[in-house]
Write a protein that holds these residues in place. Structure first.
Motif, PDB file in Angstrom:
ATOM      1  N   CYS A   1      75.784  18.205 103.272  1.00 22.14           N
ATOM      2  CA  CYS A   1      75.905  17.647 104.742  1.00 22.14           C
ATOM      3  C   CYS A   1      75.346  18.716 105.753  1.00 22.14           C
ATOM      4  N   LEU A   2      75.179  18.191 106.979  1.00 25.19           N
ATOM      5  CA  LEU A   2      74.532  19.208 108.033  1.00 25.19           C
ATOM      6  C   LEU A   2      75.400  20.033 108.363  1.00 25.19           C
ATOM      7  N   ASP A   3      76.858  19.969 108.235  1.00 25.30           N
ATOM      8  CA  ASP A   3      77.655  21.020 108.743  1.00 25.30           C
ATOM      9  C   ASP A   3      77.976  21.927 107.655  1.00 25.30           C
ATOM     10  N   CYS A   4      78.011  21.798 106.461  1.00 21.18           N
ATOM     11  CA  CYS A   4      78.143  22.427 105.337  1.00 21.18           C
ATOM     12  C   CYS A   4      76.957  23.637 105.228  1.00 21.18           C
ATOM     13  N   HIS A   5      75.742  22.898 105.490  1.00 20.95           N
ATOM     14  CA  HIS A   5      74.529  23.698 105.314  1.00 20.95           C
ATOM     15  C   HIS A   5      74.573  24.811 106.627  1.00 20.95           C
ATOM     16  N   ALA A   6      75.110  24.486 107.919  1.00 21.02           N
ATOM     17  CA  ALA A   6      74.945  25.247 108.885  1.00 21.02           C
ATOM     18  C   ALA A   6      76.012  26.353 108.577  1.00 21.02           C
ATOM     19  N   SER A   7      77.133  25.903 107.957  1.00 19.82           N
ATOM     20  CA  SER A   7      78.216  26.879 107.801  1.00 19.82           C
ATOM     21  C   SER A   7      77.810  27.934 106.568  1.00 19.82           C
ATOM     22  N   PHE A   8      77.111  27.340 105.596  1.00 22.56           N
ATOM     23  CA  PHE A   8      76.702  28.255 104.464  1.00 22.56           C
ATOM     24  C   PHE A   8      75.874  29.432 105.113  1.00 22.56           C
ATOM     25  N   LYS A   9      74.901  28.894 105.882  1.00 24.79           N
ATOM     26  CA  LYS A   9      73.806  29.943 106.592  1.00 24.79           C
ATOM     27  C   LYS A   9      74.935  31.059 107.055  1.00 24.79           C
ATOM     28  N   LEU A  10      75.696  30.765 108.046  1.00 22.68           N
ATOM     29  CA  LEU A  10      76.515  31.764 108.539  1.00 22.68           C
ATOM     30  C   LEU A  10      77.477  32.558 107.597  1.00 22.68           C
ATOM     31  N   ILE A  11      78.043  32.207 106.546  1.00 20.87           N
ATOM     32  CA  ILE A  11      78.651  32.838 105.746  1.00 20.87           C
ATOM     33  C   ILE A  11      77.778  33.708 104.979  1.00 20.87           C
ATOM     34  N   SER A  12      76.544  33.373 104.484  1.00 23.82           N
ATOM     35  CA  SER A  12      75.547  34.324 103.776  1.00 23.82           C
ATOM     36  C   SER A  12      75.425  35.261 104.723  1.00 23.82           C
ATOM     37  N   MET A  13      75.592  35.332 105.826  1.00 25.40           N
ATOM     38  CA  MET A  13      75.246  36.462 106.925  1.00 25.40           C
ATOM     39  C   MET A  13      76.275  37.448 107.100  1.00 25.40           C
ATOM     40  N   VAL A  14      77.777  36.691 107.309  1.00 24.06           N
ATOM     41  CA  VAL A  14      78.847  37.495 107.659  1.00 24.06           C
ATOM     42  C   VAL A  14      79.366  38.346 106.555  1.00 24.06           C
ATOM     43  N   THR A  15      79.041  37.515 105.238  1.00 28.14           N
ATOM     44  CA  THR A  15      79.575  38.139 103.818  1.00 28.14           C
ATOM     45  C   THR A  15      78.490  39.162 103.229  1.00 28.14           C
ATOM     46  N   GLY A  16      77.221  38.991 103.561  1.00 29.46           N
ATOM     47  CA  GLY A  16      75.928  39.773 102.836  1.00 29.46           C
ATOM     48  C   GLY A  16      75.949  39.038 101.438  1.00 29.46           C
ATOM     49  N   ARG A  17      76.337  38.087 101.159  1.00 30.15           N
ATOM     50  CA  ARG A  17      76.370  37.444  99.684  1.00 30.15           C
ATOM     51  C   ARG A  17      74.960  36.375  99.686  1.00 30.15           C
ATOM     52  N   GLU A  18      74.237  36.437  98.522  1.00 36.11           N
ATOM     53  CA  GLU A  18      73.395  35.399  98.188  1.00 36.11           C
ATOM     54  C   GLU A  18      74.126  34.142  97.577  1.00 36.11           C
ATOM     55  N   LEU A  19      73.662  32.733  98.412  1.00 38.37           N
ATOM     56  CA  LEU A  19      74.347  31.715  97.971  1.00 38.37           C
ATOM     57  C   LEU A  19      73.357  30.796  97.687  1.00 38.37           C
ATOM     58  N   ILE A  20      73.376  30.052  96.633  1.00 34.51           N
ATOM     59  CA  ILE A  20      72.323  29.341  95.840  1.00 34.51           C
ATOM     60  C   ILE A  20      73.179  27.907  95.448  1.00 34.51           C
ATOM     61  N   VAL A  21      72.554  26.958  96.274  1.00 34.13           N
ATOM     62  CA  VAL A  21      73.255  25.597  95.965  1.00 34.13           C
ATOM     63  C   VAL A  21      72.176  24.637  95.756  1.00 34.13           C
ATOM     64  N   ARG A  22      72.246  24.017  94.388  1.00 33.24           N
ATOM     65  CA  ARG A  22      71.516  22.879  94.077  1.00 33.24           C
ATOM     66  C   ARG A  22      72.203  21.357  94.383  1.00 33.24           C
ATOM     67  N   ASP A  23      71.625  20.873  95.259  1.00 30.75           N
ATOM     68  CA  ASP A  23      72.243  19.587  95.448  1.00 30.75           C
ATOM     69  C   ASP A  23      71.425  18.453  95.111  1.00 30.75           C
ATOM     70  N   LEU A  24      71.561  17.211  95.342  1.00 34.27           N
ATOM     71  CA  LEU A  24      70.828  15.998  94.641  1.00 34.27           C
ATOM     72  C   LEU A  24      69.320  16.306  94.749  1.00 34.27           C
ATOM     73  N   ASN A  25      69.015  16.651  95.715  1.00 34.06           N
ATOM     74  CA  ASN A  25      67.090  16.881  96.010  1.00 34.06           C
ATOM     75  C   ASN A  25      66.755  18.126  95.749  1.00 34.06           C
ATOM     76  N   ARG A  26      67.469  19.361  96.089  1.00 29.03           N
ATOM     77  CA  ARG A  26      66.493  20.589  96.025  1.00 29.03           C
ATOM     78  C   ARG A  26      67.608  21.624  95.948  1.00 29.03           C
ATOM     79  N   PHE A  27      66.899  23.014  95.793  1.00 32.17           N
ATOM     80  CA  PHE A  27      67.810  24.222  95.839  1.00 32.17           C
ATOM     81  C   PHE A  27      67.749  24.640  97.187  1.00 32.17           C
TER      82      PHE A  27
END
Length: 270
Positions: A219-245
């Motif tokens: 969803c749009l909101d989860c995508h936006a939050s994952f971007k910020l979480i990757s920034m504040v934590t310094g972690r690499e996050l990889i999500v495979r959803d229905l359509n793409r990585f």
């Protein structure tokens, strides 16, 4: 990627340069390409001029585009076409219901849901999976059954505080229910992929990427939050959803946000 001219060129070259007659799948791709770009006249002309009888997949592709651009009138036509061919198609019902919900037409939403109940149609629930030491953990939206739920909730609260300081503003529009704003924000915060992410943050080594698989689209909101979480934590996050990585590193996603601007179909059943 929304490259309309390039897509048209490739589609035309099939017959003009190689003598290959497009199949239904090719026509569906072109309808989706036109629809995502808001070119509904071009999409309808292609459907009318097709040498093949358009199947439900073609109309479903255009219905998804109508949801993106909030084209209620055409969306209703597309849904009716799909249901004429496939009366048990729950996806068409969900998309039309979501289209009405984005326009605030809650009476129409109720009618669609009544139709689904009468036909015994159900939405597919959203599920996210994450692996820890060879064991797969699954989460659904609002799930509270996991044995580590206390630390997961604590991590969710921590993530919420950190990304709000970084500029996060909840997008309650992804919750297509007629409820208050505060409840909408709470519902979106407990989507399955966020529960999986919180579990990964507390369970996996800080040097390893966090990999999540989801059966539906981001969803749009989860995508936006994952971007910020990757920034504040310094972690690499990889999500495979229905359509793409989606690979999130330092506040940037590998999809360049284009697909998230277009794919409002991901508002289905989190």
């Amino acid at each position: 990627m929304g490259l309309v001219n390039e897509g048209q060129h490739l589609f035309s070259s099939m017959t003009q340069d190689y003598g290959i007659e497009p199949s239904m799948e090719h026509y569906t791709c072109m309808v989706r390409l036109f629809g995502r770009s808001g070119l509904f006249d071009e999409a309808m002309k292609l459907i009318r001029d097709m040498p093949l009888q358009p199947c439900a997949t073609v109309w479903r592709a255009l219905l998804g585009a109508c949801l993106v651009h909030k084209n209620i009138d055409l969306g209703k036509v597309c849904a009716e076409k799909v249901l004429e061919m496939e009366p048990q198609d729950e996806l068409a019902c969900v998309l039309l219901s979501n289209l009405y919900a984005t326009a605030g037409k809650w009476d129409n939403v109720s009618l669609i849901r009544s139709y689904m109940r009468n036909k015994q149609l159900k939405k597919e629930p959203g599920v996210s999976w994450i692996e820890k030491q060879g064991e797969v953990h699954s989460f659904t939206a609002g799930d509270s059954s996991h044995p580590d739920m206390r630390v997961i909730n604590a991590m969710l609260e921590w993530m919420n505080r950190k990304i709000r300081k970084a500029g996060y503003v909840p997008d309650s529009n992804v919750v297509l229910h007629d409820v208050g704003e505060e409840l909408k924000e709470r519902l979106v915060w407990f989507h399955s992929e966020r529960l999986a992410l919180a579990f990964g943050l507390v369970s996996l080594p800080s040097t390893s990427p966090i990999r999540i698989i989801k059966n539906l689209r981001f969803c749009l909101d989860c995508h936006a939050s994952f971007k910020l979480i990757s920034m504040v934590t310094g972690r690499e996050l990889i999500v495979r959803d229905l359509n793409r990585f989606h690979q999130f590193v330092g506040g940037i996603c590998s999809c360049a946000d284009y697909c998230m601007q277009q794919d409002f179909m991901n508002r289905i059943a989190y």
